[in-house]
Design a protein around this motif. Structure first.
Motif, PDB file in Angstrom:
ATOM      1  N   GLU A  24       0.837  -1.190   0.000  1.00 16.16           N
ATOM      2  CA  GLU A  24       0.000   0.000   0.000  1.00 16.16           C
ATOM      3  C   GLU A  24       0.876   1.246   0.000  1.00 16.16           C
ATOM      4  O   GLU A  24       1.868   1.323   0.719  1.00 16.16           O
ATOM      5  N   ILE A  25       0.493   2.212  -0.827  1.00 18.15           N
ATOM      6  CA  ILE A  25       1.261   3.445  -0.920  1.00 18.15           C
ATOM      7  C   ILE A  25       0.326   4.642  -0.809  1.00 18.15           C
ATOM      8  O   ILE A  25      -0.868   4.539  -1.058  1.00 18.15           O
ATOM      9  N   ASP A  26       0.878   5.765  -0.424  1.00 14.38           N
ATOM     10  CA  ASP A  26       0.143   7.009  -0.300  1.00 14.38           C
ATOM     11  C   ASP A  26      -0.498   7.374  -1.638  1.00 14.38           C
ATOM     12  O   ASP A  26       0.111   7.180  -2.689  1.00 14.38           O
ATOM     13  N   GLN A  27      -1.703   7.933  -1.588  1.00 15.22           N
ATOM     14  CA  GLN A  27      -2.436   8.256  -2.820  1.00 15.22           C
ATOM     15  C   GLN A  27      -1.654   9.208  -3.713  1.00 15.22           C
ATOM     16  O   GLN A  27      -1.609   9.030  -4.927  1.00 15.22           O
ATOM     17  N   ARG A  28      -1.017  10.207  -3.139  1.00 10.77           N
ATOM     18  CA  ARG A  28      -0.264  11.150  -3.970  1.00 10.77           C
ATOM     19  C   ARG A  28       0.883  10.452  -4.685  1.00 10.77           C
ATOM     20  O   ARG A  28       1.130  10.685  -5.859  1.00 10.77           O
ATOM     21  N   ASP A  29       1.585   9.596  -3.968  1.00 10.16           N
ATOM     22  CA  ASP A  29       2.678   8.857  -4.593  1.00 10.16           C
ATOM     23  C   ASP A  29       2.152   7.876  -5.625  1.00 10.16           C
ATOM     24  O   ASP A  29       2.780   7.664  -6.655  1.00 10.16           O
ATOM     25  N   ARG A  30       1.014   7.295  -5.358  1.00 10.46           N
ATOM     26  CA  ARG A  30       0.394   6.334  -6.279  1.00 10.46           C
ATOM     27  C   ARG A  30       0.100   6.994  -7.614  1.00 10.46           C
ATOM     28  O   ARG A  30       0.443   6.466  -8.676  1.00 10.46           O
ATOM     29  N   VAL A  31      -0.500   8.166  -7.579  1.00 15.54           N
ATOM     30  CA  VAL A  31      -0.833   8.874  -8.815  1.00 15.54           C
ATOM     31  C   VAL A  31       0.447   9.260  -9.551  1.00 15.54           C
ATOM     32  O   VAL A  31       0.554   9.090 -10.761  1.00 15.54           O
ATOM     33  N   PHE A  32       1.432   9.758  -8.802  1.00 18.11           N
ATOM     34  CA  PHE A  32       2.697  10.137  -9.430  1.00 18.11           C
ATOM     35  C   PHE A  32       3.320   8.933 -10.127  1.00 18.11           C
ATOM     36  O   PHE A  32       3.769   9.026 -11.275  1.00 18.11           O
ATOM     37  N   ARG A  33       3.349   7.798  -9.474  1.00 19.57           N
ATOM     38  CA  ARG A  33       3.959   6.594 -10.060  1.00 19.57           C
ATOM     39  C   ARG A  33       3.203   6.104 -11.282  1.00 19.57           C
ATOM     40  O   ARG A  33       3.808   5.567 -12.218  1.00 19.57           O
ATOM     41  N   LEU A  34       1.885   6.293 -11.288  1.00 17.45           N
ATOM     42  CA  LEU A  34       1.106   5.907 -12.470  1.00 17.45           C
ATOM     43  C   LEU A  34       1.482   6.769 -13.677  1.00 17.45           C
ATOM     44  O   LEU A  34       1.530   6.280 -14.804  1.00 17.45           O
ATOM     45  N   LEU A  35       1.750   8.037 -13.420  1.00 15.97           N
ATOM     46  CA  LEU A  35       2.100   8.938 -14.512  1.00 15.97           C
ATOM     47  C   LEU A  35       3.556   8.784 -14.940  1.00 15.97           C
ATOM     48  O   LEU A  35       3.896   9.005 -16.096  1.00 15.97           O
ATOM     49  N   ASP A  36       4.402   8.403 -14.006  1.00 12.68           N
ATOM     50  CA  ASP A  36       5.825   8.189 -14.295  1.00 12.68           C
ATOM     51  C   ASP A  36       5.986   6.791 -14.893  1.00 12.68           C
ATOM     52  O   ASP A  36       6.468   5.867 -14.272  1.00 12.68           O
ATOM     53  N   LYS A  37       5.575   6.667 -16.134  1.00 15.40           N
ATOM     54  CA  LYS A  37       5.484   5.354 -16.782  1.00 15.40           C
ATOM     55  C   LYS A  37       6.821   4.633 -16.911  1.00 15.40           C
ATOM     56  O   LYS A  37       6.869   3.416 -16.856  1.00 15.40           O
ATOM     57  N   ASN A  38       7.917   5.361 -17.051  1.00 18.70           N
ATOM     58  CA  ASN A  38       9.208   4.687 -17.196  1.00 18.70           C
ATOM     59  C   ASN A  38       9.938   4.528 -15.863  1.00 18.70           C
ATOM     60  O   ASN A  38      11.028   3.974 -15.816  1.00 18.70           O
ATOM     61  N   GLY A  39       9.344   5.021 -14.778  1.00 19.17           N
ATOM     62  CA  GLY A  39       9.886   4.811 -13.451  1.00 19.17           C
ATOM     63  C   GLY A  39      11.171   5.558 -13.131  1.00 19.17           C
ATOM     64  O   GLY A  39      11.886   5.173 -12.214  1.00 19.17           O
ATOM     65  N   ASP A  40      11.436   6.664 -13.834  1.00 23.11           N
ATOM     66  CA  ASP A  40      12.686   7.388 -13.595  1.00 23.11           C
ATOM     67  C   ASP A  40      12.586   8.450 -12.494  1.00 23.11           C
ATOM     68  O   ASP A  40      13.530   9.183 -12.248  1.00 23.11           O
ATOM     69  N   GLY A  41      11.438   8.526 -11.825  1.00 25.93           N
ATOM     70  CA  GLY A  41      11.293   9.469 -10.725  1.00 25.93           C
ATOM     71  C   GLY A  41      10.848  10.854 -11.129  1.00 25.93           C
ATOM     72  O   GLY A  41      10.831  11.769 -10.312  1.00 25.93           O
ATOM     73  N   LYS A  42      10.465  11.027 -12.381  1.00 26.66           N
ATOM     74  CA  LYS A  42       9.945  12.310 -12.850  1.00 26.66           C
ATOM     75  C   LYS A  42       8.951  12.058 -13.978  1.00 26.66           C
ATOM     76  O   LYS A  42       8.975  11.022 -14.630  1.00 26.66           O
ATOM     77  N   ILE A  43       8.071  13.025 -14.173  1.00 36.03           N
ATOM     78  CA  ILE A  43       7.057  12.927 -15.231  1.00 36.03           C
ATOM     79  C   ILE A  43       7.500  13.811 -16.383  1.00 36.03           C
ATOM     80  O   ILE A  43       7.623  15.024 -16.237  1.00 36.03           O
ATOM     81  N   SER A  44       7.749  13.193 -17.520  1.00 35.04           N
ATOM     82  CA  SER A  44       8.159  13.935 -18.710  1.00 35.04           C
ATOM     83  C   SER A  44       6.931  14.511 -19.411  1.00 35.04           C
ATOM     84  O   SER A  44       5.799  14.109 -19.149  1.00 35.04           O
ATOM     85  N   ILE A  45       7.159  15.424 -20.320  1.00 38.67           N
ATOM     86  CA  ILE A  45       6.058  15.981 -21.099  1.00 38.67           C
ATOM     87  C   ILE A  45       5.383  14.887 -21.920  1.00 38.67           C
ATOM     88  O   ILE A  45       4.168  14.895 -22.087  1.00 38.67           O
ATOM     89  N   GLU A  46       6.158  13.926 -22.387  1.00 37.01           N
ATOM     90  CA  GLU A  46       5.574  12.823 -23.167  1.00 37.01           C
ATOM     91  C   GLU A  46       4.643  11.977 -22.297  1.00 37.01           C
ATOM     92  O   GLU A  46       3.546  11.614 -22.731  1.00 37.01           O
ATOM     93  N   GLU A  47       5.071  11.684 -21.084  1.00 37.65           N
ATOM     94  CA  GLU A  47       4.234  10.888 -20.173  1.00 37.65           C
ATOM     95  C   GLU A  47       2.976  11.656 -19.800  1.00 37.65           C
ATOM     96  O   GLU A  47       1.871  11.097 -19.800  1.00 37.65           O
ATOM     97  N   LEU A  48       3.122  12.938 -19.492  1.00 39.28           N
ATOM     98  CA  LEU A  48       1.975  13.758 -19.123  1.00 39.28           C
ATOM     99  C   LEU A  48       1.002  13.894 -20.291  1.00 39.28           C
ATOM    100  O   LEU A  48      -0.212  13.758 -20.114  1.00 39.28           O
TER     101      LEU A  48
END
Length: 90
Positions: A24-48
């Protein structure tokens, strides 16, 4: 643009609360991880852009959102930058 962000945030709230390992993970982190599709710790413009378009928003909304939230202008969203959006719309 904010309406598209609100819609995206509301839809993302409905995702499961566990990660692929069942932890189980925090909701904010969960959403961030869903958007960070390549798992590099940041959301790129392509992912967004991909996620926003999947939710029915035009790609231009993703570009505008990136400009507003990317406070250090590195071309991606850190978890802290993304959490600022979540605080505003959730």
């Amino acid at each position: 643009m904010l309406a598209a962000a609100e819609l995206a945030a509301l839809r993302l709230k409905d995702f499961p609360t566990t990660n692929h390992k069942g932890i189980e993970i925090d909701q904010r982190d969960r959403v961030f991880r869903l958007l960070d599709k390549n798992g590099d710790g940041k959301i790129s413009i392509e992912e967004l852009t991909e996620v926003m378009e999947e939710l029915g928003a035009p790609g231009e909304d993703a570009r505008q959102m990136m400009q507003l939230l990317d406070s250090n202008s590195d071309g991606s969203l850190s978890s802290d930058e993304f959490h600022m959006l979540q605080k505003q719309v959730i």
